[in-house]
Design a protein around this motif. Structure first.
Motif, PDB file in Angstrom:
ATOM      1  N   GLN A 185     -31.153   1.827 -24.403  1.00 45.88           N
ATOM      2  CA  GLN A 185     -30.945   2.701 -23.239  1.00 45.88           C
ATOM      3  C   GLN A 185     -29.549   2.477 -22.680  1.00 45.88           C
ATOM      4  O   GLN A 185     -29.164   1.342 -22.420  1.00 45.88           O
ATOM      5  N   PRO A 186     -28.775   3.553 -22.483  1.00 51.33           N
ATOM      6  CA  PRO A 186     -27.430   3.359 -21.946  1.00 51.33           C
ATOM      7  C   PRO A 186     -27.494   2.840 -20.512  1.00 51.33           C
ATOM      8  O   PRO A 186     -28.438   3.143 -19.790  1.00 51.33           O
ATOM      9  N   MET A 187     -26.497   2.023 -20.142  1.00 46.97           N
ATOM     10  CA  MET A 187     -26.474   1.480 -18.788  1.00 46.97           C
ATOM     11  C   MET A 187     -26.044   2.558 -17.807  1.00 46.97           C
ATOM     12  O   MET A 187     -26.533   2.633 -16.690  1.00 46.97           O
ATOM     13  N   LEU A 188     -25.092   3.389 -18.256  1.00 41.07           N
ATOM     14  CA  LEU A 188     -24.587   4.438 -17.379  1.00 41.07           C
ATOM     15  C   LEU A 188     -24.511   5.735 -18.153  1.00 41.07           C
ATOM     16  O   LEU A 188     -24.035   5.762 -19.293  1.00 41.07           O
ATOM     17  N   GLN A 189     -25.025   6.777 -17.538  1.00 43.89           N
ATOM     18  CA  GLN A 189     -24.968   8.084 -18.180  1.00 43.89           C
ATOM     19  C   GLN A 189     -24.494   9.098 -17.155  1.00 43.89           C
ATOM     20  O   GLN A 189     -25.182   9.363 -16.162  1.00 43.89           O
ATOM     21  N   ILE A 190     -23.298   9.628 -17.387  1.00 44.97           N
ATOM     22  CA  ILE A 190     -22.743  10.648 -16.499  1.00 44.97           C
ATOM     23  C   ILE A 190     -22.882  11.977 -17.225  1.00 44.97           C
ATOM     24  O   ILE A 190     -22.425  12.098 -18.356  1.00 44.97           O
ATOM     25  N   SER A 191     -23.520  12.944 -16.586  1.00 45.79           N
ATOM     26  CA  SER A 191     -23.724  14.221 -17.261  1.00 45.79           C
ATOM     27  C   SER A 191     -23.130  15.366 -16.463  1.00 45.79           C
ATOM     28  O   SER A 191     -23.537  15.600 -15.325  1.00 45.79           O
ATOM     29  N   ASN A 192     -22.170  16.045 -17.059  1.00 51.89           N
ATOM     30  CA  ASN A 192     -21.567  17.268 -16.515  1.00 51.89           C
ATOM     31  C   ASN A 192     -21.171  17.130 -15.052  1.00 51.89           C
ATOM     32  O   ASN A 192     -21.461  17.987 -14.235  1.00 51.89           O
ATOM     33  N   VAL A 193     -20.509  16.043 -14.737  1.00 54.45           N
ATOM     34  CA  VAL A 193     -20.125  15.790 -13.341  1.00 54.45           C
ATOM     35  C   VAL A 193     -18.848  16.544 -12.980  1.00 54.45           C
ATOM     36  O   VAL A 193     -17.849  16.474 -13.698  1.00 54.45           O
ATOM     37  N   SER A 194     -18.915  17.294 -11.881  1.00 47.74           N
ATOM     38  CA  SER A 194     -17.724  17.919 -11.302  1.00 47.74           C
ATOM     39  C   SER A 194     -17.622  17.496  -9.848  1.00 47.74           C
ATOM     40  O   SER A 194     -18.639  17.359  -9.180  1.00 47.74           O
ATOM     41  N   VAL A 195     -16.414  17.245  -9.378  1.00 51.08           N
ATOM     42  CA  VAL A 195     -16.206  16.928  -7.961  1.00 51.08           C
ATOM     43  C   VAL A 195     -15.115  17.843  -7.438  1.00 51.08           C
ATOM     44  O   VAL A 195     -14.038  17.955  -8.030  1.00 51.08           O
ATOM     45  N   ARG A 196     -15.430  18.525  -6.329  1.00 54.78           N
ATOM     46  CA  ARG A 196     -14.451  19.435  -5.730  1.00 54.78           C
ATOM     47  C   ARG A 196     -14.072  18.941  -4.352  1.00 54.78           C
ATOM     48  O   ARG A 196     -14.914  18.444  -3.613  1.00 54.78           O
ATOM     49  N   PHE A 197     -12.791  19.067  -4.025  1.00 57.89           N
ATOM     50  CA  PHE A 197     -12.344  18.856  -2.648  1.00 57.89           C
ATOM     51  C   PHE A 197     -11.828  20.195  -2.158  1.00 57.89           C
ATOM     52  O   PHE A 197     -10.689  20.551  -2.440  1.00 57.89           O
ATOM     53  N   THR A 227     -11.575   9.380  -8.630  1.00 56.88           N
ATOM     54  CA  THR A 227     -12.654  10.204  -8.076  1.00 56.88           C
ATOM     55  C   THR A 227     -13.922  10.062  -8.915  1.00 56.88           C
ATOM     56  O   THR A 227     -15.028   9.956  -8.383  1.00 56.88           O
ATOM     57  N   LEU A 228     -13.757  10.023 -10.236  1.00 61.90           N
ATOM     58  CA  LEU A 228     -14.916   9.843 -11.121  1.00 61.90           C
ATOM     59  C   LEU A 228     -15.576   8.496 -10.826  1.00 61.90           C
ATOM     60  O   LEU A 228     -16.799   8.388 -10.713  1.00 61.90           O
ATOM     61  N   LEU A 229     -14.756   7.455 -10.659  1.00 59.11           N
ATOM     62  CA  LEU A 229     -15.280   6.124 -10.344  1.00 59.11           C
ATOM     63  C   LEU A 229     -16.025   6.138  -9.011  1.00 59.11           C
ATOM     64  O   LEU A 229     -17.104   5.556  -8.875  1.00 59.11           O
ATOM     65  N   ARG A 230     -15.435   6.840  -8.026  1.00 56.01           N
ATOM     66  CA  ARG A 230     -16.060   6.889  -6.699  1.00 56.01           C
ATOM     67  C   ARG A 230     -17.357   7.690  -6.719  1.00 56.01           C
ATOM     68  O   ARG A 230     -18.229   7.470  -5.889  1.00 56.01           O
ATOM     69  N   SER A 231     -17.479   8.614  -7.663  1.00 56.84           N
ATOM     70  CA  SER A 231     -18.746   9.341  -7.757  1.00 56.84           C
ATOM     71  C   SER A 231     -19.822   8.455  -8.391  1.00 56.84           C
ATOM     72  O   SER A 231     -21.005   8.620  -8.117  1.00 56.84           O
ATOM     73  N   ILE A 232     -19.413   7.487  -9.224  1.00 58.02           N
ATOM     74  CA  ILE A 232     -20.390   6.528  -9.761  1.00 58.02           C
ATOM     75  C   ILE A 232     -20.840   5.580  -8.649  1.00 58.02           C
ATOM     76  O   ILE A 232     -22.004   5.227  -8.532  1.00 58.02           O
ATOM     77  N   ALA A 233     -19.874   5.190  -7.786  1.00 53.91           N
ATOM     78  CA  ALA A 233     -20.179   4.254  -6.702  1.00 53.91           C
ATOM     79  C   ALA A 233     -20.949   4.934  -5.570  1.00 53.91           C
ATOM     80  O   ALA A 233     -21.621   4.263  -4.796  1.00 53.91           O
ATOM     81  N   GLY A 234     -20.835   6.251  -5.452  1.00 56.04           N
ATOM     82  CA  GLY A 234     -21.557   6.976  -4.416  1.00 56.04           C
ATOM     83  C   GLY A 234     -20.716   7.321  -3.202  1.00 56.04           C
ATOM     84  O   GLY A 234     -21.247   7.715  -2.177  1.00 56.04           O
ATOM     85  N   TYR A 235     -19.400   7.175  -3.295  1.00 57.11           N
ATOM     86  CA  TYR A 235     -18.538   7.518  -2.162  1.00 57.11           C
ATOM     87  C   TYR A 235     -18.195   9.003  -2.145  1.00 57.11           C
ATOM     88  O   TYR A 235     -17.779   9.535  -1.126  1.00 57.11           O
ATOM     89  N   VAL A 236     -18.293   9.645  -3.305  1.00 56.89           N
ATOM     90  CA  VAL A 236     -18.213  11.104  -3.344  1.00 56.89           C
ATOM     91  C   VAL A 236     -19.409  11.594  -4.160  1.00 56.89           C
ATOM     92  O   VAL A 236     -19.928  10.860  -5.005  1.00 56.89           O
ATOM     93  N   PHE A 237     -19.853  12.793  -3.874  1.00 60.00           N
ATOM     94  CA  PHE A 237     -21.037  13.297  -4.552  1.00 60.00           C
ATOM     95  C   PHE A 237     -20.676  14.460  -5.467  1.00 60.00           C
ATOM     96  O   PHE A 237     -19.981  15.382  -5.049  1.00 60.00           O
ATOM     97  N   PRO A 238     -21.137  14.388  -6.734  1.00 52.67           N
ATOM     98  CA  PRO A 238     -20.795  15.456  -7.682  1.00 52.67           C
ATOM     99  C   PRO A 238     -21.554  16.743  -7.383  1.00 52.67           C
ATOM    100  O   PRO A 238     -22.700  16.709  -6.936  1.00 52.67           O
ATOM    101  N   GLU A 239     -20.867  17.861  -7.602  1.00 58.86           N
ATOM    102  CA  GLU A 239     -21.502  19.160  -7.461  1.00 58.86           C
ATOM    103  C   GLU A 239     -21.000  20.061  -8.568  1.00 58.86           C
ATOM    104  O   GLU A 239     -19.852  20.531  -8.459  1.00 58.86           O
ATOM    105  N   PRO A 240     -21.695  20.365  -9.606  1.00 53.84           N
ATOM    106  CA  PRO A 240     -22.975  19.725  -9.919  1.00 53.84           C
ATOM    107  C   PRO A 240     -22.734  18.451 -10.714  1.00 53.84           C
ATOM    108  O   PRO A 240     -21.594  18.031 -10.838  1.00 53.84           O
ATOM    109  N   GLY A 241     -23.794  17.891 -11.266  1.00 53.90           N
ATOM    110  CA  GLY A 241     -23.668  16.731 -12.128  1.00 53.90           C
ATOM    111  C   GLY A 241     -24.759  15.729 -11.865  1.00 53.90           C
ATOM    112  O   GLY A 241     -25.470  15.799 -10.867  1.00 53.90           O
TER     113      GLY A 241
END
Lengths: 354, 272
Positions: free
Chosen positions: A7-19, A50-64
């Motif tokens: 099982q992968p430890m981290l799986q990021i799927s189709n993450v986009s972050v917009r400002f 930004t990608l790192l911060r979306s893993i940490a939860g400081y920004v939220f992906p939309e969608p993803g």
């Protein structure tokens, strides 16, 4: 590295972050195995932080979707994620001692004082700062603060360790020794690590795999050696190591190999190419160390425009009559203005369609 | 390091000296008057005595205590409200944050007298329409003093928060602290000196606020500045100067102590 079936430890799927209107991260997917050290590499503004911060939860992906250890954490706030992070400027709490900083995560989990003290002592051993519990962050050097930040991020046994350009604030010598230190600590703890950097040397030296980002997208994810030897795009070829990236058109692609035509160069030159049909426009990437100089078998001639002696070799800048410029490594010396033949072998010249 | 004094230094010296004279001269007049011979106050006093201090009516001491309590309560309440507002303005993306900030600052921009009359009208209307007796009560005074204290606390706390990297708070969240624990364990210790200095100025503003209290104070809750103002309108007794001197000494001591501690903590905080 863990087998792919685990099982992968981290799986990021189709993450986009917009400002607002700007898209910082654009449809990124990435899978990281348990215990793996993966770097996010790219120029500033490429979306890696930004990608790192979306893993940490400081920004939220939309969608993803972000899944850690089989659990969807996309909508969880950072305090519910149990992910350790080392910030660029460390962000050690200045009003707390080193021991209180390292124990902060465990105190939040309401562990007992004796358990926290034992773990703090253990972490200070790991980062080689034993006995530093009572010091204040302000009394530490940059390298020591770095170690404390690392200890704090690891002390509460996070599922993932995130590092946001942690070596950026250190001087060159310290950077190199801290690269080795981070690798040592990562191996000792076995923690799955995501490392953000704009320094390709750092990424190549430390990572199991490197994800190269450009303009919010992942260009290529590969092991360092493959990334260097076999770049998937012109951007990767140029950003990872140095390369001559020349505008080119594919004229033939068959069993005997491929041929491409460089703009305003009379004859076609050999290249390596995956299954792309002739007529395709793209780029030809040849690393300077693979450009051979000499009359024998030359594809075309170019004038020596400059030469920098670098010790083991010289970096020679050449200019073709068409305006094409390219760099080559050479062990002999060249006169400025001298005309020299240029060639390379097909396996070292990669045609890239993007 | 020693260097030759220039004409520029002389100009600076002259400016500082003039400023000090104008700042301190009124205080000297007050103190000298308080220790003059009883009777009508005049300057300079002909004979020195402390008898005016014994003549201070106990009503004024009650008023002083009441004023101090009101100042502490108003400054404390203003600190809680202004710090919350500053957090919202600097740490969240408020839709109309700019408008909120302007509104929160208005009590400082409107003349105190106007604010005082506005509160009076509001309280009169409240007691007439719903029987809430705010006029002349401690709560009524507290509300008014809190409202005018908010801008001064807000200004310093907001400036500190805006200058402070939000990575400290992010780090706390990442280590498992929720918003409440992050505030009390990380944010508040880091902005504490700013909050305290805001509270201190709010307290001083409340302590000698005449225009606002003039309309809201009553005999049931006497305040010192109003008592002094009323007394001074009828006759200038030496007792008045005696009380004024006591208040001056108190606030000077408080200011000196507060500034010592505050500059020390602010310097430490600035190194962060």
């Amino acid at each position: 590295m863990a087998p792919l079936t685990a099982q992968p430890m981290l799986q990021i799927s189709n993450v986009s972050v917009r400002f607002g209107e700007a898209v910082a991260v654009n449809d990124v997917s990435l899978t990281v195995a348990a215990g793996e050290f993966v770097s996010l590499l790219g120029p500033s503004g490429c979306g890696k932080t930004t990608l790192l911060r979306s893993i940490a939860g400081y920004v939220f992906p939309e969608p993803g979707k972000v899944v850690v250890n089989g659990r969807d954490i996309t909508d969880l706030p950072p305090q519910a994620r149990r992910i350790g992070m080392v910030f660029q400027n460390y962000a050690l709490f200045p009003h707390l001692s080193v021991g209180e900083n390292i124990g902060f995560g465990m105190a939040m989990q309401r562990r007992s004082a004796s358990e926290i003290a034992a773990r703090v002592r253990e972490m200070l051993e790991v980062v080689r700062l034993p006995g530093f519990e009572k010091r204040r962050p302000g009394q530490l050097s940059g390298g020591q603060q770095q170690r404390v930040a690392l200890a704090r991020a690891l002390a509460f046994e996070p599922q993932l360790l995130l590092l946001d350009e942690p070596l950026g604030a250190l001087d060159l010598q310290l950077r190199e020794s801290m690269q080795l230190e981070i690798k040592r600590i990562q191996r000792a703890t076995g923690v799955t690590t995501i490392f953000v950097t704009h320094d390709q040397g750092e990424a190549l030296a430390m990572s199991d795999r490197v994800a190269v980002l450009n303009a919010g997208r992942i260009e290529q994810v590969d092991e360092p050696r493959r990334l260097y030897a076999d770049p998937a795009t012109a951007f990767v070829a140029d950003f990872v190591g140095r390369s001559n990236v020349m505008a080119a058109e594919l004229v033939a692609n068959g069993n005997e190999g491929a041929e491409v035509r460089l703009a305003n160069v009379d004859r076609a030159v050999p290249a390596r190419c995956s299954t792309i049909g002739p007529g395709q426009r793209g780029w030809l990437s040849v690393r300077p160390e693979h450009v051979h100089l000499g009359a024998e078998g030359a594809f075309f001639e170019a004038a020596v425009e400059g030469a920098l002696f670098l010790g083991t070799h010289s970096l020679v800048t050449l200019r073709h009559g068409s305006g094409l410029r390219l760099n080559a490594h050479s062990t002999r010396s060249w006169r400025l203005g001298e005309t020299v033949g240029v060639r390379w072998s097909a396996e070292n010249a990669k045609f890239l369609d993007s | 390091m020693k260097r030759r004094s220039s004409s520029f230094d002389l100009v600076i010296f002259a400016i500082v000296a003039t400023t000090l004279v104008f700042l301190l001269a009124p205080l000297v007049v007050v103190v000298m008057n308080s220790i003059g011979r009883a009777g009508i106050a005049s300057f300079p006093p002909r004979e020195l005595t402390f008898e005016s201090y014994y003549a201070i009516p106990s009503r004024w001491l009650t008023a002083l205590v009441d004023s101090v309590w009101l100042g502490i309560a108003a400054a404390g309440l203003a600190a809680a409200l202004a710090t919350s507002a500053a957090l919202a303005l600097s740490r969240t993306r408020l839709r109309h944050g700019g408008i909120a900030l302007v509104l929160l600052r208005t009590p400082l921009q409107a003349p105190s007298l106007v604010v005082g009359i506005a509160f009076l009208q509001l309280y009169v209307w409240l007691s007439a329409s719903s029987g809430v007796p705010l006029r002349g009560s401690f709560v009524g005074l507290l509300l008014a003093h809190t409202v005018v204290s908010i801008p001064s606390v807000l200004a310093v706390v907001l400036a500190r928060l805006n200058a402070m990297d939000s990575q400290y708070e992010e780090a706390a969240y990442g280590l498992g602290a929720g918003p409440v624990r992050t505030f009390f364990r990380v944010t508040l210790p880091l902005i504490g000196p700013a909050v305290l200095s805001g509270v201190y100025f709010a307290f001083l503003l409340s302590l000698d606020n005449v225009p606002l209290s003039l309309f809201l104070a009553s005999s049931s809750f006497p305040l010192l500045p109003i008592e002094l103002f009323t007394s001074a309108s009828f006759d200038l007794t030496r007792t008045l100067y005696a009380v004024a001197t006591i208040v001056c000494v108190l606030t000077t001591v408080l200011t000196t102590v507060a500034f010592r501690r505050l500059t020390a903590t602010l310097v430490t905080a600035a190194q962060v």
